[in-house]
Design a protein around this motif. Structure first.
Motif, PDB file in Angstrom:
ATOM      1  N   LYS A 177      19.352 101.395 -66.879  1.00  0.00           N
ATOM      2  CA  LYS A 177      19.006 100.889 -68.120  1.00  0.00           C
ATOM      3  C   LYS A 177      20.035  99.951 -68.732  1.00  0.00           C
ATOM      4  O   LYS A 177      21.123 100.277 -68.560  1.00  0.00           O
ATOM      5  N   ALA A 178      19.593  98.892 -69.156  1.00  0.00           N
ATOM      6  CA  ALA A 178      20.209  98.077 -69.558  1.00  0.00           C
ATOM      7  C   ALA A 178      20.301  97.995 -71.081  1.00  0.00           C
ATOM      8  O   ALA A 178      19.539  98.075 -71.966  1.00  0.00           O
ATOM      9  N   LYS A 179      21.450  97.845 -71.896  1.00  0.00           N
ATOM     10  CA  LYS A 179      21.581  98.100 -73.277  1.00  0.00           C
ATOM     11  C   LYS A 179      22.589  96.993 -73.865  1.00  0.00           C
ATOM     12  O   LYS A 179      23.419  96.260 -73.292  1.00  0.00           O
ATOM     13  N   ASP A 180      22.755  96.806 -75.258  1.00  0.00           N
ATOM     14  CA  ASP A 180      23.351  95.973 -75.909  1.00  0.00           C
ATOM     15  C   ASP A 180      23.154  94.272 -75.395  1.00  0.00           C
ATOM     16  O   ASP A 180      24.013  93.622 -75.248  1.00  0.00           O
ATOM     17  N   LEU A 181      21.900  93.828 -75.281  1.00  0.00           N
ATOM     18  CA  LEU A 181      21.757  92.455 -74.617  1.00  0.00           C
ATOM     19  C   LEU A 181      21.968  91.651 -75.909  1.00  0.00           C
ATOM     20  O   LEU A 181      21.519  91.946 -76.888  1.00  0.00           O
ATOM     21  N   SER A 182      22.670  90.507 -75.553  1.00  0.00           N
ATOM     22  CA  SER A 182      22.959  89.422 -76.416  1.00  0.00           C
ATOM     23  C   SER A 182      23.049  88.395 -75.948  1.00  0.00           C
ATOM     24  O   SER A 182      23.116  88.103 -74.631  1.00  0.00           O
ATOM     25  N   PHE A 183      22.793  87.142 -76.462  1.00  0.00           N
ATOM     26  CA  PHE A 183      22.827  85.811 -76.087  1.00  0.00           C
ATOM     27  C   PHE A 183      24.060  84.914 -76.608  1.00  0.00           C
ATOM     28  O   PHE A 183      24.354  85.129 -77.611  1.00  0.00           O
ATOM     29  N   THR A 184      24.653  83.973 -75.603  1.00  0.00           N
ATOM     30  CA  THR A 184      25.417  83.096 -76.098  1.00  0.00           C
ATOM     31  C   THR A 184      25.177  81.748 -75.691  1.00  0.00           C
ATOM     32  O   THR A 184      24.764  81.606 -74.415  1.00  0.00           O
ATOM     33  N   ARG A 185      25.041  80.874 -76.726  1.00  0.00           N
ATOM     34  CA  ARG A 185      24.576  79.399 -76.393  1.00  0.00           C
ATOM     35  C   ARG A 185      25.840  78.529 -76.326  1.00  0.00           C
ATOM     36  O   ARG A 185      26.922  78.795 -76.955  1.00  0.00           O
ATOM     37  N   ILE A 186      25.998  77.727 -75.045  1.00  0.00           N
ATOM     38  CA  ILE A 186      27.276  77.037 -74.521  1.00  0.00           C
ATOM     39  C   ILE A 186      26.526  75.475 -74.620  1.00  0.00           C
ATOM     40  O   ILE A 186      25.804  75.171 -74.119  1.00  0.00           O
ATOM     41  N   SER A 187      27.196  74.653 -75.442  1.00  0.00           N
ATOM     42  CA  SER A 187      27.024  73.313 -75.539  1.00  0.00           C
ATOM     43  C   SER A 187      27.517  72.524 -74.356  1.00  0.00           C
ATOM     44  O   SER A 187      28.423  72.970 -73.697  1.00  0.00           O
ATOM     45  N   ASP A 188      27.285  71.099 -74.349  1.00  0.00           N
ATOM     46  CA  ASP A 188      27.814  70.399 -73.399  1.00  0.00           C
ATOM     47  C   ASP A 188      29.291  69.995 -73.570  1.00  0.00           C
ATOM     48  O   ASP A 188      30.007  70.022 -72.675  1.00  0.00           O
ATOM     49  N   LEU A 206      23.006  78.987 -71.208  1.00  0.00           N
ATOM     50  CA  LEU A 206      22.493  80.387 -72.056  1.00  0.00           C
ATOM     51  C   LEU A 206      23.083  81.271 -71.371  1.00  0.00           C
ATOM     52  O   LEU A 206      22.729  81.650 -70.053  1.00  0.00           O
ATOM     53  N   LYS A 207      23.990  82.229 -72.056  1.00  0.00           N
ATOM     54  CA  LYS A 207      24.584  83.467 -71.221  1.00  0.00           C
ATOM     55  C   LYS A 207      23.769  84.336 -71.838  1.00  0.00           C
ATOM     56  O   LYS A 207      23.383  84.576 -73.011  1.00  0.00           O
ATOM     57  N   LEU A 208      23.223  85.585 -71.016  1.00  0.00           N
ATOM     58  CA  LEU A 208      22.963  86.635 -71.263  1.00  0.00           C
ATOM     59  C   LEU A 208      23.870  87.912 -70.841  1.00  0.00           C
ATOM     60  O   LEU A 208      24.029  88.013 -69.835  1.00  0.00           O
ATOM     61  N   HIS A 209      24.367  88.647 -71.962  1.00  0.00           N
ATOM     62  CA  HIS A 209      25.249  89.473 -71.743  1.00  0.00           C
ATOM     63  C   HIS A 209      24.521  91.098 -71.850  1.00  0.00           C
ATOM     64  O   HIS A 209      23.708  91.131 -72.765  1.00  0.00           O
ATOM     65  N   PHE A 210      24.969  92.038 -71.042  1.00  0.00           N
ATOM     66  CA  PHE A 210      24.277  93.323 -71.493  1.00  0.00           C
ATOM     67  C   PHE A 210      25.156  94.489 -70.733  1.00  0.00           C
ATOM     68  O   PHE A 210      26.172  94.035 -69.930  1.00  0.00           O
ATOM     69  N   THR A 211      25.151  95.621 -70.906  1.00  0.00           N
ATOM     70  CA  THR A 211      25.824  96.931 -70.220  1.00  0.00           C
ATOM     71  C   THR A 211      24.931  97.671 -69.780  1.00  0.00           C
ATOM     72  O   THR A 211      23.817  98.088 -70.303  1.00  0.00           O
ATOM     73  N   GLN A 260      20.848  88.975 -59.243  1.00  0.00           N
ATOM     74  CA  GLN A 260      22.426  89.121 -59.110  1.00  0.00           C
ATOM     75  C   GLN A 260      22.596  90.468 -58.511  1.00  0.00           C
ATOM     76  O   GLN A 260      21.918  91.649 -58.782  1.00  0.00           O
ATOM     77  N   ASP A 261      23.444  90.558 -57.524  1.00  0.00           N
ATOM     78  CA  ASP A 261      23.684  91.818 -56.896  1.00  0.00           C
ATOM     79  C   ASP A 261      24.922  92.342 -57.614  1.00  0.00           C
ATOM     80  O   ASP A 261      26.027  91.731 -57.619  1.00  0.00           O
ATOM     81  N   ILE A 262      25.070  93.679 -57.998  1.00  0.00           N
ATOM     82  CA  ILE A 262      26.174  94.348 -58.723  1.00  0.00           C
ATOM     83  C   ILE A 262      26.492  95.566 -57.848  1.00  0.00           C
ATOM     84  O   ILE A 262      25.708  96.178 -57.235  1.00  0.00           O
ATOM     85  N   LEU A 263      27.695  96.134 -57.977  1.00  0.00           N
ATOM     86  CA  LEU A 263      27.854  97.244 -57.389  1.00  0.00           C
ATOM     87  C   LEU A 263      28.105  98.403 -58.549  1.00  0.00           C
ATOM     88  O   LEU A 263      29.063  98.288 -59.461  1.00  0.00           O
ATOM     89  N   PHE A 264      27.194  99.029 -58.804  1.00  0.00           N
ATOM     90  CA  PHE A 264      26.661 100.040 -59.674  1.00  0.00           C
ATOM     91  C   PHE A 264      27.773 101.174 -59.546  1.00  0.00           C
ATOM     92  O   PHE A 264      27.749 101.918 -58.693  1.00  0.00           O
ATOM     93  N   ASP A 265      28.643 101.358 -60.541  1.00  0.00           N
ATOM     94  CA  ASP A 265      29.607 102.502 -60.567  1.00  0.00           C
ATOM     95  C   ASP A 265      29.426 103.500 -61.575  1.00  0.00           C
ATOM     96  O   ASP A 265      30.529 104.569 -61.618  1.00  0.00           O
ATOM     97  N   ASN A 266      28.519 103.313 -62.549  1.00  0.00           N
ATOM     98  CA  ASN A 266      28.276 104.459 -63.345  1.00  0.00           C
ATOM     99  C   ASN A 266      29.410 104.383 -64.516  1.00  0.00           C
ATOM    100  O   ASN A 266      29.832 105.549 -64.947  1.00  0.00           O
ATOM    101  N   THR A 267      29.904 103.336 -64.823  1.00  0.00           N
ATOM    102  CA  THR A 267      31.072 103.213 -65.773  1.00  0.00           C
ATOM    103  C   THR A 267      30.699 102.613 -67.156  1.00  0.00           C
ATOM    104  O   THR A 267      31.603 101.869 -67.748  1.00  0.00           O
ATOM    105  N   GLN A 269      29.356  99.439 -66.966  1.00  0.00           N
ATOM    106  CA  GLN A 269      29.931  98.148 -66.641  1.00  0.00           C
ATOM    107  C   GLN A 269      29.055  97.019 -67.455  1.00  0.00           C
ATOM    108  O   GLN A 269      27.836  97.255 -67.635  1.00  0.00           O
ATOM    109  N   LYS A 270      29.918  95.855 -67.744  1.00  0.00           N
ATOM    110  CA  LYS A 270      29.291  94.781 -68.350  1.00  0.00           C
ATOM    111  C   LYS A 270      28.831  93.744 -67.350  1.00  0.00           C
ATOM    112  O   LYS A 270      29.658  93.560 -66.344  1.00  0.00           O
ATOM    113  N   VAL A 271      27.583  93.157 -67.469  1.00  0.00           N
ATOM    114  CA  VAL A 271      26.969  92.224 -66.499  1.00  0.00           C
ATOM    115  C   VAL A 271      26.754  90.824 -67.487  1.00  0.00           C
ATOM    116  O   VAL A 271      26.330  91.131 -68.435  1.00  0.00           O
ATOM    117  N   ALA A 272      26.585  89.681 -66.799  1.00  0.00           N
ATOM    118  CA  ALA A 272      26.219  88.634 -67.415  1.00  0.00           C
ATOM    119  C   ALA A 272      25.497  87.550 -66.602  1.00  0.00           C
ATOM    120  O   ALA A 272      25.873  87.467 -65.596  1.00  0.00           O
TER     121      ALA A 272
END
Length: 305
Positions: A177-188, A206-211, A260-267, A269-272
């Protein structure tokens, strides 16, 4: 009676006494040897009985551990350490079976292991009971959710309804499950802005952040996460240059924007994910959806002005 005759009689009597004494001593020696032999035989039989009893206990524990391994595997539980313990148990059993003159110190060590193995069985029984309770709770929830009948559409236009149906069909206790989804806009120019509403002309990336939420049932390992960014019309933002493609979902295939491939370690972890637009985006509401193993992890919407 003459003196010589008296001497002969005394000599004969003395010989008779000596013979009696020798016979008595021989009989005593035989009796002692026989008792010692019987005692040794009793000790040998007692030791053999202990060896057989210990072997039987180890064999019973081995069988119970194999049953526990089977149950844990059916619930996606961790069994690697138990498999190693069963192999060690089999070596201990073989040693008891083949070693006729097992040293007392080693035998006592094996007897001590029996208690440790029995304690392990109790702990694994408790772990299995907890997993069964958790799985039953999730199964009850899934059965309840399955009552909702939502028609699925194969096209990306119906992806939103597909997501809701997939949520109703969750049957795996180990889904992420992903939680705390948020977006960050980056300009030129590299300026960043956090939010859910962005002007098209100021958006370069555009960055998508989540935990990733903790899940004690999900095994640690490599996980593939797919990102779908759906346009206001229901299509998918697709660009092979950034790795867009398709993946299987609900016995079909759908397009994804990035993976994206991640190593899930049950901690927790934050992904973007960072999406770079290749042309102006249409005005309207977009929806970002995250999938793993065919299950929706989470979603969040943003607006392009």
């Amino acid at each position: 009676m003459t003196l010589s005759k008296i001497k002969r009689n005394n000599k004969n009597n003395l010989l008779l006494v000596l013979v009696v004494i020798l016979v008595f001593l021989n009989g005593l020696q035989w009796l002692l040897n026989d008792r010692s032999s019987q005692k040794k035989q009793v000790l040998i039989e007692s030791k053999e009985l202990e060896l057989v009893t210990t072997y039987a206990k180890l064999d019973s524990i081995s069988s119970e551990l194999e049953l526990q391994i089977s149950e844990l595997q059916s619930m996606n539980g961790h069994v690697d350490s138990l498999i190693l313990i069963v192999k060690e148990l089999e070596r201990d059993k073989q040693e008891l079976l083949t070693s006729k003159n097992l040293a007392n110190g080693r035998y006592q060590e094996l007897r001590g292991k029996v208690e440790a193995y029995e304690e392990l069985l109790k702990r694994k029984d408790a772990e299995i009971a907890l997993l069964k309770k958790t799985n039953q709770s999730l199964l009850d929830e899934t059965i309840s959710l399955k009552k909702e009948k939502i028609d699925l559409e194969d096209s990306i236009v119906g992806l939103k309804r597909t997501q809701r149906k997939m949520s109703a069909k969750i049957s795996m206790a180990s889904s992420l499950k992903a939680k705390d989804l948020s977006f960050t806009r980056i300009s030129d120019s590299g300026k960043e802005k956090i939010g859910t509403s962005f002007k098209n002309r100021r958006l370069s990336r555009l960055k998508l952040h989540f935990t990733i939420a903790k899940n004690p049932i999900s095994p640690i390992g490599v996980k593939t996460i797919y990102l779908i960014i759906a346009t206001p019309e229901g299509a998918t933002l697709y660009n092979e240059a950034i790795g867009s493609g398709t993946f299987k979902l609900n016995k079909g295939e759908v397009f994804y924007t990035m993976k994206q491939d991640i190593l899930f370690d049950n901690t927790e972890q934050k992904v973007a994910f960072e999406y770079t637009k290749d042309s102006d985006l249409k005005v309207g509401q977009y929806t970002a959806m995250l999938y793993n193993d065919g299950v929706l992890m989470g979603e969040q919407s943003f607006i392009i002005k």
